[in-house]
Design a protein around this motif. Structure first.
Motif, PDB file in Angstrom:
ATOM      1  N   PHE A  60      93.431  63.287  21.066  1.00  9.74           N
ATOM      2  CA  PHE A  60      91.959  63.272  21.282  1.00  9.74           C
ATOM      3  C   PHE A  60      91.498  63.157  22.573  1.00  9.74           C
ATOM      4  N   VAL A  61      92.326  61.908  23.358  1.00 14.13           N
ATOM      5  CA  VAL A  61      91.572  61.423  24.439  1.00 14.13           C
ATOM      6  C   VAL A  61      91.775  62.753  25.509  1.00 14.13           C
ATOM      7  N   SER A  62      93.049  63.338  25.452  1.00 21.69           N
ATOM      8  CA  SER A  62      93.161  64.677  26.317  1.00 21.69           C
ATOM      9  C   SER A  62      92.188  65.733  26.255  1.00 21.69           C
ATOM     10  N   TYR A  63      91.384  65.834  25.105  1.00 26.59           N
ATOM     11  CA  TYR A  63      90.341  66.533  24.919  1.00 26.59           C
ATOM     12  C   TYR A  63      89.091  66.008  24.956  1.00 26.59           C
ATOM     13  N   GLY A  64      88.915  64.940  25.358  1.00 24.19           N
ATOM     14  CA  GLY A  64      87.305  64.476  25.607  1.00 24.19           C
ATOM     15  C   GLY A  64      86.978  63.163  25.070  1.00 24.19           C
ATOM     16  N   VAL A  65      87.903  62.536  23.918  1.00 20.20           N
ATOM     17  CA  VAL A  65      87.604  61.412  23.514  1.00 20.20           C
ATOM     18  C   VAL A  65      87.513  60.305  24.608  1.00 20.20           C
ATOM     19  N   THR A  66      86.680  59.439  24.653  1.00 20.88           N
ATOM     20  CA  THR A  66      86.447  58.375  25.719  1.00 20.88           C
ATOM     21  C   THR A  66      86.102  56.859  25.042  1.00 20.88           C
ATOM     22  N   LYS A  67      86.016  56.811  23.627  1.00 24.01           N
ATOM     23  CA  LYS A  67      85.764  55.472  23.020  1.00 24.01           C
ATOM     24  C   LYS A  67      86.635  55.685  21.741  1.00 24.01           C
ATOM     25  N   ILE A  68      87.553  54.375  21.391  1.00 24.77           N
ATOM     26  CA  ILE A  68      88.234  54.572  20.120  1.00 24.77           C
ATOM     27  C   ILE A  68      87.883  53.031  19.585  1.00 24.77           C
ATOM     28  N   ARG A  69      87.482  53.124  18.458  1.00 27.38           N
ATOM     29  CA  ARG A  69      87.452  51.774  17.553  1.00 27.38           C
ATOM     30  C   ARG A  69      88.424  51.635  16.745  1.00 27.38           C
ATOM     31  N   LEU A  70      89.112  50.560  16.624  1.00 23.00           N
ATOM     32  CA  LEU A  70      90.166  50.370  15.349  1.00 23.00           C
ATOM     33  C   LEU A  70      89.528  49.661  14.316  1.00 23.00           C
ATOM     34  N   THR A  71      89.721  50.063  12.993  1.00 23.82           N
ATOM     35  CA  THR A  71      89.218  49.491  11.899  1.00 23.82           C
ATOM     36  C   THR A  71      90.219  49.542  10.697  1.00 23.82           C
ATOM     37  N   GLY A  72      89.919  49.285   9.545  1.00 20.96           N
ATOM     38  CA  GLY A  72      90.926  49.107   8.420  1.00 20.96           C
ATOM     39  C   GLY A  72      90.144  49.508   7.276  1.00 20.96           C
ATOM     40  N   GLY A  73      90.396  48.871   6.092  1.00 20.96           N
ATOM     41  CA  GLY A  73      91.177  47.581   5.894  1.00 20.96           C
ATOM     42  C   GLY A  73      90.590  46.599   6.804  1.00 20.96           C
ATOM     43  N   GLU A  74      91.476  45.646   7.141  1.00 19.17           N
ATOM     44  CA  GLU A  74      91.384  44.673   8.033  1.00 19.17           C
ATOM     45  C   GLU A  74      92.477  45.041   9.060  1.00 19.17           C
ATOM     46  N   PRO A  75      92.183  45.631  10.366  1.00 23.61           N
ATOM     47  CA  PRO A  75      93.318  45.889  11.053  1.00 23.61           C
ATOM     48  C   PRO A  75      94.201  44.999  11.768  1.00 23.61           C
ATOM     49  N   LEU A  76      94.080  43.776  11.752  1.00 26.72           N
ATOM     50  CA  LEU A  76      94.694  42.775  12.177  1.00 26.72           C
ATOM     51  C   LEU A  76      95.741  42.396  11.006  1.00 26.72           C
ATOM     52  N   VAL A  77      95.773  42.690   9.834  1.00 20.19           N
ATOM     53  CA  VAL A  77      96.735  42.333   8.806  1.00 20.19           C
ATOM     54  C   VAL A  77      98.031  43.286   9.114  1.00 20.19           C
ATOM     55  N   ARG A  78      97.932  44.448   9.728  1.00 17.15           N
ATOM     56  CA  ARG A  78      98.940  45.196  10.051  1.00 17.15           C
ATOM     57  C   ARG A  78     100.141  44.566  10.954  1.00 17.15           C
ATOM     58  N   LYS A  79     101.455  44.556  10.747  1.00 16.82           N
ATOM     59  CA  LYS A  79     102.350  43.690  11.373  1.00 16.82           C
ATOM     60  C   LYS A  79     102.467  44.246  12.745  1.00 16.82           C
ATOM     61  N   ASP A  80     102.387  45.388  13.070  1.00 11.24           N
ATOM     62  CA  ASP A  80     102.271  45.899  14.356  1.00 11.24           C
ATOM     63  C   ASP A  80     101.059  46.191  15.149  1.00 11.24           C
ATOM     64  N   ALA A  81     100.090  45.589  14.644  1.00 13.72           N
ATOM     65  CA  ALA A  81      98.770  45.678  15.257  1.00 13.72           C
ATOM     66  C   ALA A  81      98.809  45.556  16.768  1.00 13.72           C
ATOM     67  N   ALA A  82      99.182  44.461  17.181  1.00 15.17           N
ATOM     68  CA  ALA A  82      99.313  43.983  18.541  1.00 15.17           C
ATOM     69  C   ALA A  82      99.890  45.114  19.442  1.00 15.17           C
ATOM     70  N   ALA A  83     100.892  45.754  18.886  1.00 15.75           N
ATOM     71  CA  ALA A  83     101.723  46.759  19.607  1.00 15.75           C
ATOM     72  C   ALA A  83     100.786  48.127  19.827  1.00 15.75           C
ATOM     73  N   ILE A  84     100.253  48.707  18.579  1.00 19.40           N
ATOM     74  CA  ILE A  84      99.168  49.417  18.542  1.00 19.40           C
ATOM     75  C   ILE A  84      98.025  49.471  19.573  1.00 19.40           C
ATOM     76  N   ILE A  85      97.437  48.137  19.689  1.00 21.09           N
ATOM     77  CA  ILE A  85      96.633  47.720  20.300  1.00 21.09           C
ATOM     78  C   ILE A  85      96.607  47.836  21.916  1.00 21.09           C
TER      79      ILE A  85
END
Length: 334
Positions: A60-85
């Motif tokens: 998506f970024v390569s085709y023009g996305v300039t803003k990304i928001r992470l959501t859930g559920g609660e995104p921070l409960v995912r075990k690999d959330a820090a790595a994704i961020i």
């Protein structure tokens, strides 16, 4: 097609804002977000891996996305959330997150490393008993302590408040008073219909009603209308003598579809071109089959309706046969 590909729909709207849900799990059970009995969670094997999230985001970024928001559920409960961020933070986009605030102390360093500047906290009452009732959990003090922590750490904090008539509409003034000495933004959100959240229009606190309540406390000359950002979903204001500000998101009574630049990716890798759309396009199956997801993205965007997934009048929007076919908010990702 790749050479001529862009993120434009048939109405000429450019989509440069991607909201990614990274989990359906949550440590709260908010009544407007999910049914009281919970939801049937998608099997883990059907959810996007961290690598798949990053790959789709990069596309998506390569085709023009300039803003990304992470959501859930609660995104921070995912075990690999820090790595994704951290990986998303390398894409050079405006990266932000919506969270319930419970786990943010564990992620302060991660947020800063990923250059996250703005954090939305979902909170619907300043009264402990009501907070516990709507969330069906007891984290009141934790959330408010963490809001202060984020402010102290230099983040732009926005509080998302879903207003429900005869539940928290009597707290509008109290929320605005928080902005007197805190540099935060309160965002009042009209209660929206989703599967299982017991929506009906009698529970709606409209934009007009919100402003009427505010004007009963503050003189017209005290309320400053701020300039809205391009594609902003909110109508922005502040009390002139106050440090912070407030806004109203009027998805029900004053939809902002004509300037919509948003597209949503669910945790199971499906694309939704509108928050209210019943139809979804699965990118994950095609990605795992080794084929290009670009034709699916374009097809999804070109099928986007002019207004609220085709619910272009009040009768359609209130029809449970239409909105109950949609997912619950927790499974969409907000």
């Amino acid at each position: 097609m790749e050479n001529n590909f862009d993120l434009q729909d048939s109405f000429g709207r450019e989509h440069n804002y991607l909201r990614i849900s990274i989990t359906e799990h949550c440590n709260l059970r908010c009544s407007y977000c999910m049914p009281e009995e919970g939801i049937s969670l998608t099997p883990k094997s059907h959810l996007m891996t961290a690598e798949e999230i990053i790959y789709i985001a990069k596309t998506f970024v390569s085709y023009g996305v300039t803003k990304i928001r992470l959501t859930g559920g609660e995104p921070l409960v995912r075990k690999d959330a820090a790595a994704i961020i951290q990986e998303l933070g390398k894409l050079g986009v405006d990266l932000s997150i919506t969270t319930n605030g419970i786990l943010v102390p564990n992620f302060i360093t991660t947020f800063k490393e990923a250059n996250i500047k703005t954090i939305n906290i979902s909170i619907d009452s300043l009264v402990k008993e009501k907070f516990n009732k709507i969330t069906r959990r007891n984290y009141f003090e934790t959330v408010f302590d963490n809001i202060d922590l984020l402010i102290q750490e230099g983040f732009k904090v926005r509080l998302n408040v879903v207003l429900i008539k005869e539940f928290n509409d009597d707290e509008i003034h109290d929320f605005i008073k928080l902005t007197k000495d805190k540099n935060i933004k309160i965002r009042f959100i009209e209660f929206m219909p989703f599967s299982g959240n017991q929506w009906d229009k009698t529970k709606l606190v409209s934009y007009a009603e919100i402003m009427e309540i505010i004007q009963s406390e503050y003189a017209f000359s005290e309320i400053e209308r701020l300039v809205d950002a391009p594609n902003d979903t909110a109508k922005n204001f502040k009390i002139k003598s106050y440090l912070g500000s407030f806004a109203v998101i009027s998805s029900v009574t004053n939809p902002f579809c004509s300037t919509c630049n948003r597209i949503r990716l669910t945790a199971d890798g499906k694309l939704k071109n509108c928050l209210f759309s019943n139809s979804e396009t699965s990118l994950l199956e095609t990605l795992r089959a080794g084929a290009s997801i670009l034709p699916l993205i374009q097809q999804n965007l070109l099928s986007k309706k002019a207004v609220r997934a085709g619910m272009d009048d009040d009768l359609k929007f209130q029809n449970p046969e239409l909105f109950s076919q949609n997912r619950s908010m927790i499974a969409i990702g907000g």
